[in-house]
Structures are given as C-alpha cells and as structure tokens.
Enzyme design. Sequence first.
Site, PDB file in Angstrom:
ATOM      1  N   CYS A  84      -2.676   9.618  -6.943  1.00  0.00           N
ATOM      2  CA  CYS A  84      -3.868   9.374  -6.123  1.00  0.00           C
ATOM      3  C   CYS A  84      -4.902  10.450  -6.405  1.00  0.00           C
ATOM      4  O   CYS A  84      -4.617  11.638  -6.272  1.00  0.00           O
ATOM      5  CB  CYS A  84      -3.540   9.355  -4.632  1.00  0.00           C
ATOM      6  SG  CYS A  84      -5.041   9.171  -3.634  1.00  0.00           S
ATOM      7  N   ILE A 131      -2.168   2.224 -15.107  1.00  0.00           N
ATOM      8  CA  ILE A 131      -2.568   3.525 -14.586  1.00  0.00           C
ATOM      9  C   ILE A 131      -3.064   3.381 -13.150  1.00  0.00           C
ATOM     10  O   ILE A 131      -3.237   2.257 -12.667  1.00  0.00           O
ATOM     11  CB  ILE A 131      -3.714   4.143 -15.447  1.00  0.00           C
ATOM     12  CG1 ILE A 131      -4.907   3.187 -15.485  1.00  0.00           C
ATOM     13  CG2 ILE A 131      -3.220   4.475 -16.825  1.00  0.00           C
ATOM     14  CD1 ILE A 131      -6.136   3.732 -16.214  1.00  0.00           C
ATOM     15  N   LYS A 167       0.871  -1.170   0.000  1.00  0.00           N
ATOM     16  CA  LYS A 167       0.000   0.000   0.000  1.00  0.00           C
ATOM     17  C   LYS A 167       0.908   1.219   0.000  1.00  0.00           C
ATOM     18  O   LYS A 167       1.981   1.201   0.594  1.00  0.00           O
ATOM     19  CB  LYS A 167      -0.867  -0.029   1.261  1.00  0.00           C
ATOM     20  CG  LYS A 167      -1.789   1.157   1.405  1.00  0.00           C
ATOM     21  CD  LYS A 167      -3.219   0.711   1.655  1.00  0.00           C
ATOM     22  CE  LYS A 167      -4.185   1.912   1.680  1.00  0.00           C
ATOM     23  NZ  LYS A 167      -4.092   2.754   0.476  1.00  0.00           N
ATOM     24  N   SER A 168       0.502   2.283  -0.690  1.00  0.00           N
ATOM     25  CA  SER A 168       1.328   3.486  -0.713  1.00  0.00           C
ATOM     26  C   SER A 168       1.491   4.031   0.700  1.00  0.00           C
ATOM     27  O   SER A 168       0.521   4.121   1.446  1.00  0.00           O
ATOM     28  CB  SER A 168       0.673   4.565  -1.574  1.00  0.00           C
ATOM     29  OG  SER A 168       0.639   4.166  -2.914  1.00  0.00           O
ATOM     30  N   ASN A 173     -13.294   4.072  -5.016  1.00  0.00           N
ATOM     31  CA  ASN A 173     -12.694   4.168  -3.688  1.00  0.00           C
ATOM     32  C   ASN A 173     -12.161   5.557  -3.429  1.00  0.00           C
ATOM     33  O   ASN A 173     -11.650   6.239  -4.319  1.00  0.00           O
ATOM     34  CB  ASN A 173     -11.587   3.122  -3.492  1.00  0.00           C
ATOM     35  CG  ASN A 173     -10.213   3.653  -3.844  1.00  0.00           C
ATOM     36  OD1 ASN A 173      -9.614   4.411  -3.069  1.00  0.00           O
ATOM     37  ND2 ASN A 173      -9.722   3.297  -5.014  1.00  0.00           N
ATOM     38  N   GLY A 222      -5.518  -5.865  -9.265  1.00  0.00           N
ATOM     39  CA  GLY A 222      -6.040  -5.151  -8.102  1.00  0.00           C
ATOM     40  C   GLY A 222      -7.472  -5.551  -7.830  1.00  0.00           C
ATOM     41  O   GLY A 222      -7.743  -6.532  -7.145  1.00  0.00           O
ATOM     42  N   LEU A 235      -5.217   7.361   0.785  1.00  0.00           N
ATOM     43  CA  LEU A 235      -3.822   7.146   1.201  1.00  0.00           C
ATOM     44  C   LEU A 235      -3.686   6.819   2.688  1.00  0.00           C
ATOM     45  O   LEU A 235      -2.721   7.223   3.332  1.00  0.00           O
ATOM     46  CB  LEU A 235      -2.953   8.357   0.833  1.00  0.00           C
ATOM     47  CG  LEU A 235      -2.812   8.647  -0.669  1.00  0.00           C
ATOM     48  CD1 LEU A 235      -2.053   9.973  -0.890  1.00  0.00           C
ATOM     49  CD2 LEU A 235      -2.099   7.525  -1.408  1.00  0.00           C
ATOM     50  N   GLY A 259      -5.023  -1.824 -14.452  1.00  0.00           N
ATOM     51  CA  GLY A 259      -6.312  -1.162 -14.615  1.00  0.00           C
ATOM     52  C   GLY A 259      -7.360  -2.123 -15.135  1.00  0.00           C
ATOM     53  O   GLY A 259      -7.427  -2.384 -16.331  1.00  0.00           O
ATOM     54  N   GLY A 260      -8.164  -2.658 -14.237  1.00  0.00           N
ATOM     55  CA  GLY A 260      -9.317  -3.458 -14.630  1.00  0.00           C
ATOM     56  C   GLY A 260      -9.022  -4.816 -15.227  1.00  0.00           C
ATOM     57  O   GLY A 260      -9.921  -5.444 -15.792  1.00  0.00           O
TER      58      GLY A 260
END
Lengths: 276, 315
Positions: free
Chosen positions: B129, B192, B45-46, B69, B267, B73, B245-246
């Site tokens: 973000c 992305i 996680k960032s 979402n 993700g 952060l 991405g997706g």
Amino acid sequence: MMTQAVPPASGMLRMCRILEVVAHSPVLKSFLVPRLFDALPGQFVNLWLPGIDEKPFSISGIRETCMELSVKAVGPFTRRLIECAEGEWVGIRGPFGNGFPLEPGALLVGGGIGMAPIRFLAQMMAERGLPCTLVCGARTRADLIFEPELLRWGCHMSTDDGSCGTCGQVTDLLDGLMAEHPASAVCAAGPEPMLLRIMEFADRWSLPYHISFERYMKCGIGICGQCCVDGSGIRLCIEGPVLNRDQTRLVTEFGLPHRDASGLRPGTPASPLGKR
Amino acid sequence: MNPIQTTLPGLTLASPLVLASGILGLTASSLARVASLGAGAVTTKSFGVEPRAGHKAPSILPYEHGILNCVGLSNPGVDQMIREIWAYRARSVVPIIASVFGKTVEEFGVVTARALEAEPDMIEANVSCPNVAAEFGVPFGADFGSCAQVTGIVKKNAGRIPVAVKLTVNCPAIGRMAGVCEEHGADVITAINTIGPGMLIATDVRRPVLSNLTGGVSGPAVFPVALRAVWEVRKHTTLPIIGVGGVTTVDHAVQMLMAGATAVGIGSAVHYGGVDVFQTINEGLREFARANGLASLGAVIGTAHSEPPPRGSGA
C-alpha cells in the site's frame, strides 16, 4: 416514462466559484454554482471544499446557467460549508447516480433536507407540464426549505410541531391524499424512518415507488464498495440512490445504523458471530 | 471443457479474472454480486487487526488516464471481515481471497491467523500500500528483508491455505522481490499494486486535491508498467502470478497471460466498463480462444517469453 439517461459520469473534478448563496435559515442554505453538466433530479454531486473534505449533495435544481445545491448544517463539514460566500472556489464531481423517473400523476414526498432532490423533480415535472402532487414534511417551520416556492405550488405541508401545515408526520397526510386523488406512483427522499413508512404506504395502495437512499459514500464512481447495500450488494452511487420496489425488496439493512468510513456498522458486536 | 478456466494453487477458477483487492470488496453482498457477474475469484478489501477509517475525502480521484486513490487501508477490522467472508461463502462457491495487511511483521502474523477462522481459499499479503508511509513507514514490499519476513510469517500462520504476496513496482527489482517471496514460502505472486504515488493539483486554488496529497495510481495509465512487472516476475520465479494493473480490455488480459500471468486482476476497469466488465472480458477471452483454436487459454500463458511468432503472422 423514463427521462433520457445522461452519459456515464467521468467522476473527474471540476472547479468553480459559488455564484450566489441563498439563506433559507441560519442552518439551511442553497448554493448556486455554474451548470457544469446536465443532471436528473435525484442525481448527486460530490462537493469539495479545498483542504477540508468532500461530501455528496443532491442537486436541488438546475436553471439555464446554474445548478443549485442545498445544504443543512449537521456536521463539521456542512457547518463550514454554509459559511462559504459568493465567489469562493469549490470542487464538483458528478453527476452521480441514477435519478428519479418522471411519473405523471406521482406523489412527490420530501422530508427535511430530503426536499432538495424532490424540489428539483417537481421543478422539472412542472417545466414539462406533467401533473404531480407535492408533499413536504419537516420537524418545524425553521427546518422547511423552499417554503414560498412550495406554497406557490400548492404543496401539502406537515411539521412535527404544527408550526406550518398539518401537525404530525408527513406520512399521515398520504392516505388522505390518496383517497382524494389517487396517484400513479410515489417518489420520495428524506430520513430513512420516513422512507420506510412511505414504502409501507405504497405497498398498502399497490403503488410503484422510487425512493432515494443515503449511505456513506467515497468514490462516486462505483469502485470503492462503501455504498453497497447489504442483500443485493448494489452500489447506491451507480444503481441508486433511487431504488424501486424490486430493488428495495432485496435490501436487508433498512432501518439499521449505516456502515461508517471503515465499513463497520455501528453497534456490531466485537467478536465474530459468523462462524458456523 | 471451459476454455477460459484457470488454476491457482488448490483452486480452479471458471475465469482468469480476479476481482482485485480494494474494489467492491468490503461486504459479503458486494463480493457475491461481483462473483455472480463473472469473476473467477474475488479478493476482499485489505483488512488488518483493527477497524480503520482511512484518509478523509477526496480519497479517490479519476483523471484523464487513470484513477488516484489515497483510501489508506480503510477497513472494518478482522472481526467484521471474518463475518463478511462467512456470509459470502454461504452465498457463492466462487473462490475468495482474503487480503490482509499489518503495521508490523507480527501484525501480519496475527491477522493471518485470525483470517483463517473465515476459511478463505487464499490469503493475500498486501505489502504494497503506497498511502500509509507516514504512519507505517516504507512498505514491506520495498525491502527484501522485510518482504521475506512478512512472507515467512504469513505462510507459517496460513497453514494449508495458499499464500499470495501482493508486490509493488516501487522496489529495487520486482522480479528479485518475487524470488525472495518464493524462497520464503509464497505460493502465488500478485503484481502489482497502484504505482507512484502520484499527485493532482487544483490550479484554481493551488492545492493538491487528495486529502493525503498523494495517492497510488491505477487504471489504463499503469497497464504497461504492470505488464512489464509481470514479465519480470515470470523471469525470476516459477510461481503462478495474478497480473493486476490497468487491465480494461480483452487484449490487456491476453497480454497479461502472455507475459506470464495465470490469472488477471480487475480493479479500476469497473469504473471504465461497469460491473459488466467481467462478463465482457470473459466473452472476449472465449472468442480469443475460439479464434486461435485453443482448447484452453492456459496455452498462451507466458508465451511472449519463448514462442516464435505464429506462422503467417508476417513477423
């Protein structure tokens, strides 16, 4: 015996009005909402108060047309929630998690508001004619939920101050009950110290157990990682919240303060200790 | 030879599937579990210099075609994440990418320097973000100058550790942005982040559902956008790309490779396919390689840009 699993949760929000509010005490209430889906005892939903917050709650019962959520006012959100009246809109996401198995001859143990999913479990086992022994503990009589119903079911009660049932902790009752009438398994929900004592009890009697744990949760759909337990890394919102012995054995964080919204465990020293 | 093996600077990945930042990346145990289930690399996680609680709930909201979402952060801060990465490394040999963010260019530098204490296999600078604009201003990834500055300082402070920059499509031209990152030292482009941001309203109460009103969109809905972005990045740079991405199916993953990605982020697919999704897609990729007589999946990377259609394809 495992109940049939429900289809995977989509986690999408559904809005509904509160159908009925049942006050158990000034700080304990049950909310009846429409039965939006089927669920198993031990599963939970995320309840949204529009514009305020969203929190997870165990389902405490399901009837033909409605679903029941039982709430104790412990923080800002639950204090606001128990002020809600019939007709108010709430958002529901769920059902989340795995739920309890239905084990004929099991000891069902609930502590405090942890009685919510245990009551649902007892209800479902009664409907299916499965025998079980119900045990309930609370700090005082005022902290008991579903008291009349529990008495009707012959529930064994204990309170810390002796104001209802035996004086002491709920786990004090278990050895006696076991000696009298051996159980097949233990299903439990409640405060973590109680759950850890129940695990010791079950180990002592070599009983299988299924215990519902709580952690900070965000998504309910198994992606955010907030409810992953240290050790196995399993997600309590998907593989839990009910864990069996094999699963709890791999958890290393029982008894520690829970990780907060940031993911930090309170009490963690500031400087990293990790290096070599 | 493992046909689905891929490489990123300094790293060999047993699978091109990389756990994307923000998913199951908060703790060592969770990251190690995902690694054991077939990820070729995992991304934390960032994290930033200080712990952050993020936005209130609801901060993650699935809808018919994806997930919104506004987590914002949330993270336990660099001190704790160093511990988590160390604990992870004690348990898994699968490469780990440390995703970092800063509120300022300087903070990016500080958190990168600190993150090195954990000896991650790569640093990923999250300049994209979409959920902290009110607090942080326009994302660094939306501005050529800011993005260049962040890339430069992260690269400088990362030393010998390779640096990925995670870009957003919310910028004038993602291909050119990737070019700017390359000029300023980036070793990898991750493209992305979530798109939008988007919004959903609960009509019964006439109110947006997300606590922050809006949130980045991920999941199947964004796949075509992410694919196009990877294609554009490939046109503008020679850097390896982690295409994110997706991606929820084997075919999506193959499309990402053909658009030019060297590795493929996973993700939201964890919601749609469970944690087994890594294994499922890995198996599908092996089958794709076998069916197409490929010794290595690497042979299809970027092929949608140049290759004539295969003979007999009817094209």
